[in-house]
Design a protein around this motif. Structure first.
Motif, short mmCIF file in Angstrom:
data_model
loop_
_atom_site.label_atom_id
_atom_site.label_comp_id
_atom_site.label_asym_id
_atom_site.label_seq_id
_atom_site.Cartn_x
_atom_site.Cartn_y
_atom_site.Cartn_z
N ARG A 299 9.64 71.50 -11.60
CA ARG A 299 9.70 71.77 -13.04
C ARG A 299 9.89 70.47 -13.82
NH1 ARG A 299 13.96 76.70 -12.77
NH2 ARG A 299 14.42 75.63 -10.79
N LEU A 300 9.21 70.40 -14.96
CA LEU A 300 9.23 69.20 -15.79
C LEU A 300 9.65 69.54 -17.22
CD1 LEU A 300 5.79 67.80 -14.59
CD2 LEU A 300 8.03 66.92 -13.92
N ASN A 301 9.81 68.50 -18.03
CA ASN A 301 10.14 68.58 -19.46
C ASN A 301 11.22 69.62 -19.73
OD1 ASN A 301 8.31 71.10 -19.98
ND2 ASN A 301 6.83 69.57 -19.29
N ALA A 302 11.07 70.45 -20.73
CA ALA A 302 12.13 71.41 -21.07
C ALA A 302 12.39 72.39 -19.94
CB ALA A 302 11.75 72.17 -22.34
N PHE A 303 11.36 72.71 -19.14
CA PHE A 303 11.53 73.68 -18.06
C PHE A 303 12.41 73.14 -16.94
CE2 PHE A 303 7.69 74.85 -20.27
CZ PHE A 303 7.75 76.24 -20.33
N GLY A 304 12.46 71.81 -16.78
CA GLY A 304 13.22 71.24 -15.67
C GLY A 304 14.32 70.29 -16.05
N TYR A 305 14.35 69.84 -17.32
CA TYR A 305 15.30 68.78 -17.68
C TYR A 305 15.97 69.01 -19.03
CZ TYR A 305 13.62 66.27 -13.59
OH TYR A 305 13.32 65.91 -12.30
N LEU A 306 16.38 70.23 -19.28
CA LEU A 306 17.23 70.53 -20.44
C LEU A 306 18.61 70.93 -19.95
CD1 LEU A 306 15.22 72.54 -23.14
CD2 LEU A 306 16.46 70.39 -23.46
N TRP A 307 19.62 70.46 -20.64
CA TRP A 307 21.01 70.77 -20.29
C TRP A 307 21.57 71.78 -21.30
CZ3 TRP A 307 24.83 71.29 -17.16
CH2 TRP A 307 26.15 71.31 -17.61
N PHE A 308 21.79 73.02 -20.82
CA PHE A 308 22.33 74.08 -21.68
C PHE A 308 23.79 74.39 -21.38
CE2 PHE A 308 17.73 75.34 -21.65
CZ PHE A 308 17.50 75.20 -23.01
N GLY A 309 24.39 73.68 -20.43
CA GLY A 309 25.70 74.05 -19.91
C GLY A 309 26.82 74.03 -20.93
N ASP A 310 26.71 73.18 -21.99
CA ASP A 310 27.75 73.14 -23.00
C ASP A 310 27.43 74.03 -24.20
OD1 ASP A 310 29.58 71.38 -21.76
OD2 ASP A 310 28.25 69.70 -22.19
N ILE A 311 26.31 74.74 -24.12
CA ILE A 311 25.94 75.71 -25.15
C ILE A 311 26.06 77.12 -24.61
CG2 ILE A 311 24.08 76.48 -26.70
CD1 ILE A 311 22.92 73.64 -26.50
N PHE A 312 25.54 77.32 -23.40
CA PHE A 312 25.62 78.61 -22.71
C PHE A 312 26.39 78.40 -21.40
CE2 PHE A 312 21.23 78.74 -24.69
CZ PHE A 312 21.65 79.43 -25.83
N PRO A 313 27.69 78.69 -21.35
CA PRO A 313 28.49 78.41 -20.16
C PRO A 313 27.91 79.00 -18.88
CG PRO A 313 29.91 78.97 -21.99
CD PRO A 313 28.50 79.21 -22.47
N GLU A 314 27.21 80.11 -18.97
CA GLU A 314 26.67 80.72 -17.75
C GLU A 314 25.60 79.84 -17.09
OE1 GLU A 314 23.66 84.08 -18.50
OE2 GLU A 314 24.80 83.99 -20.37
N LEU A 315 25.07 78.85 -17.83
CA LEU A 315 24.07 77.96 -17.27
C LEU A 315 24.65 76.61 -16.85
CD1 LEU A 315 20.97 78.58 -19.60
CD2 LEU A 315 21.53 79.65 -17.40
N ALA A 316 25.97 76.48 -16.87
CA ALA A 316 26.60 75.20 -16.54
C ALA A 316 26.30 74.76 -15.11
CB ALA A 316 28.10 75.28 -16.76
N GLY A 317 26.07 75.69 -14.21
CA GLY A 317 25.74 75.34 -12.83
C GLY A 317 24.25 75.26 -12.59
N HIS A 318 23.48 75.23 -13.68
CA HIS A 318 22.03 75.25 -13.56
C HIS A 318 21.37 74.10 -14.32
CE1 HIS A 318 22.01 79.34 -11.75
NE2 HIS A 318 23.09 79.50 -12.50
N GLY A 319 22.05 72.97 -14.37
CA GLY A 319 21.46 71.80 -15.00
C GLY A 319 20.61 71.01 -14.03
N ASN A 320 19.87 70.04 -14.54
CA ASN A 320 19.06 69.15 -13.71
C ASN A 320 18.12 69.92 -12.78
OD1 ASN A 320 20.06 66.42 -14.42
ND2 ASN A 320 22.01 67.21 -13.66
#
Length: 515
Positions: free
Chosen positions: A144-165
């Protein structure tokens, strides 16, 4: 693309998730479009990769997998002809007559295109010739590239904190697949070399900084990709906030329900605003906890054999018309990728130094020299300095590529111009200026010296994959060391030079790395 018109057999290999059936061309087995994870779609969008589900009947592996969703402005040599898709977690394997137990060295290719675009399916990256000539297994990876693979949502949506990078997590999942399955293709799971160029090299640098990748590879080759600094969480959060605002959503559910075209438009809008490196790895304190090349080299690099280098004229394909329309050298340097960390005073000082150090009197030549060095040479020197300062054995081999592509009038060794030689694919579509061709390359090289250079480079990459030392019968290649030994790949025979361009190195060593 691989030429599949020749007589073929259909080799079959058993993997941990099922049997795959490829094809053989000229004694090289091809297995294309092999899934290494579940499709990251629906509820899996913006979440870490999941292990692939097993299949019961043999699966055809004869077509390249989809490239990641992207807007790719590049020339045909770098464009995957396949249809882009979120369902992009595939890899490709080329191996000489895949026989389990052969224990060949494994070269794993990570493509460039920053973190924004690119694909393992680009024509220039076909691994058949490299596998055959060097008796190695070649693997290439889509992720995955660009927004699909390299967006960090962990400090906006806590449930995605373990799903960065996510792009990096995809690469780790692919390398796990290689570790677990490559012996069935005749590869040695204890002898895996990563090689990548530009963004691919930078992704390797980030993997060296990732504990979850430890043990998945044993050597690295970083080609024009010595990135030294990644996004911090606050910076990455600001990028994600801007993306969400453009997209017009404010929940994970809406993110996962958004259509692909809307996500692409938001991605492009953010890149237009913030630049191509708006999307890149982040120090998320989950997958990565520190900058990779700050005060010391990352732990994953310590003691690891490394080959690293750049082309002579890295920036010139990006600003071929430098200093036209009244722009000054300072304007070109200030606006060029990688120069944002420099003050106006530092730029003025560098211009003055380079006017004294180089043979170039024309402003455009000076601009090209400076932007290449600030962007790529400075970060390369930073990595080398940290390698040497860390003590202990850190086997390091350095090169500079100086073959001048016929593109732009045969003036320059452009960014990525070494890649046809590394893969052995000297026939390829236009790659740099929109008009270069196989015929123009042949006309510029009546003595066919490019084939000698191809053989030298393929052999060096193969030797490094086998032993961690790129020396061959034809080329003796010492470690970088105190003498700063550098292999100069060039027409007419490559040579080792001790500390080339020492004065220029001294002029830029005091500034912060450019990316």
């Amino acid at each position: 693309m691989t030429d599949n018109t020749q007589t073929r057999t259909e080799p079959a290999v058993s993997t941990e998730t099922g049997i795959i059936v490829g094809f053989r061309v000229d004694d090289v087995d091809h297995f294309l479009g092999v899934p290494y994870a579940e499709p990251p779609i629906g509820a899996n969008r913006f979440r870490r990769p999941q292990a692939p589900r097993p299949w019961e009947t043999p699966r055809a592996a004869t077509r390249l997998g989809h490239p990641s969703v992207q807007t790719n402005p590049d020339y045909p040599a770098w464009l995957d002809p396949g249809k882009e898709s979120e369902d992009c977690l595939f890899l490709n394997v080329w191996t000489p007559n895949s026989a389990a137990g052969a224990k060949r060295p494994v070269l794993v290719w990570i493509h460039g295109g920053a973190y924004q675009y690119g694909s393992a399916g680009a024509p220039i990256y076909d691994g058949q010739k490299l596998a055959r000539s060097q008796d190695v297994v070649v693997v290439s990876i889509n992720h995955r590239l660009n927004a699909f693979g390299y967006l960090w949502f962990g400090d906006i949506f806590p449930e995605l904190a373990g799903h960065g990078n996510l792009g990096q997590r995809d690469l780790i999942a692919a390398l796990g697949w290689v570790r677990d399955n490559i012996s069935s293709f005749g590869g040695d799971s204890a002898n895996i070399t990563l090689f990548g160029e530009s963004g691919g090299g930078a992704k390797i640098g980030a993997l060296l900084n990732t504990e979850a990748a430890a043990g998945l590879f044993h050597r690295v080759i970083i080609q024009s990709g010595s990135q030294t600094c990644l996004l911090e969480r606050q910076e990455a959060t600001e990028v994600a906030q801007r993306f969400l605002k453009v997209l017009g959503v404010d929940s994970v559910e809406e993110l996962q329900a958004a259509d692909v075209e809307s996500l692409k438009r938001a991605t492009q809008a953010v890149e237009n605003d913030l630049g191509v490196l708006a999307f890149q790895p982040v120090i998320d304190e989950t997958l990565m906890s520190r900058q990779p090349w700050s005060e010391s080299q990352p732990l994953g690099a310590v003691g690891l054999p490394m080959m690293i280098g750049m082309t002579r004229d890295e920036s010139r394909g990006f600003i071929p018309e430098a200093c036209k329309l009244g722009r000054s050298v300072a304007d070109e340097v200030r606006d060029f990728f990688g120069s944002a960390s420099l003050t106006d005073a530092e730029i003025a000082d560098l211009i003055a130094r380079y006017r004294c150090l180089t043979e170039h009197s024309a402003d455009e030549e000076l601009a090209w020299e400076l932007t290449s060095d600030i962007w790529m040479r400075r970060s390369l020197l930073h990595l080398l300095d940290l390698r040497q300062a860390s003590g202990g054995p850190n086997p390091t081999y350095v090169y500079e590529f100086r073959w001048r592509t016929p593109a732009f009038g045969s003036l320059w060794a452009l960014h990525a111009s070494e890649l046809p030689f590394v893969f052995g694919n000297l026939a390829y579509p236009t790659a740099w200026d929109g008009v270069d061709t196989d015929a123009s390359r042949a006309a510029a090289d009546p003595g066919e010296q490019r084939y000698l250079l191809r053989d030298e480079m393929m052999a060096a990459w193969g030797a490094f994959a086998r032993s961690g030392d790129p020396s061959t019968d034809r080329l003796s290649w010492p470690q970088y060391g105190k003498s700063k030994s550098t292999m100069i790949f060039q027409t007419g025979g490559s040579v080792i030079v001790q500390h080339p361009d020492q004065d220029r190195d001294s002029a830029i060593r005091h500034i912060r790395p450019g990316w």
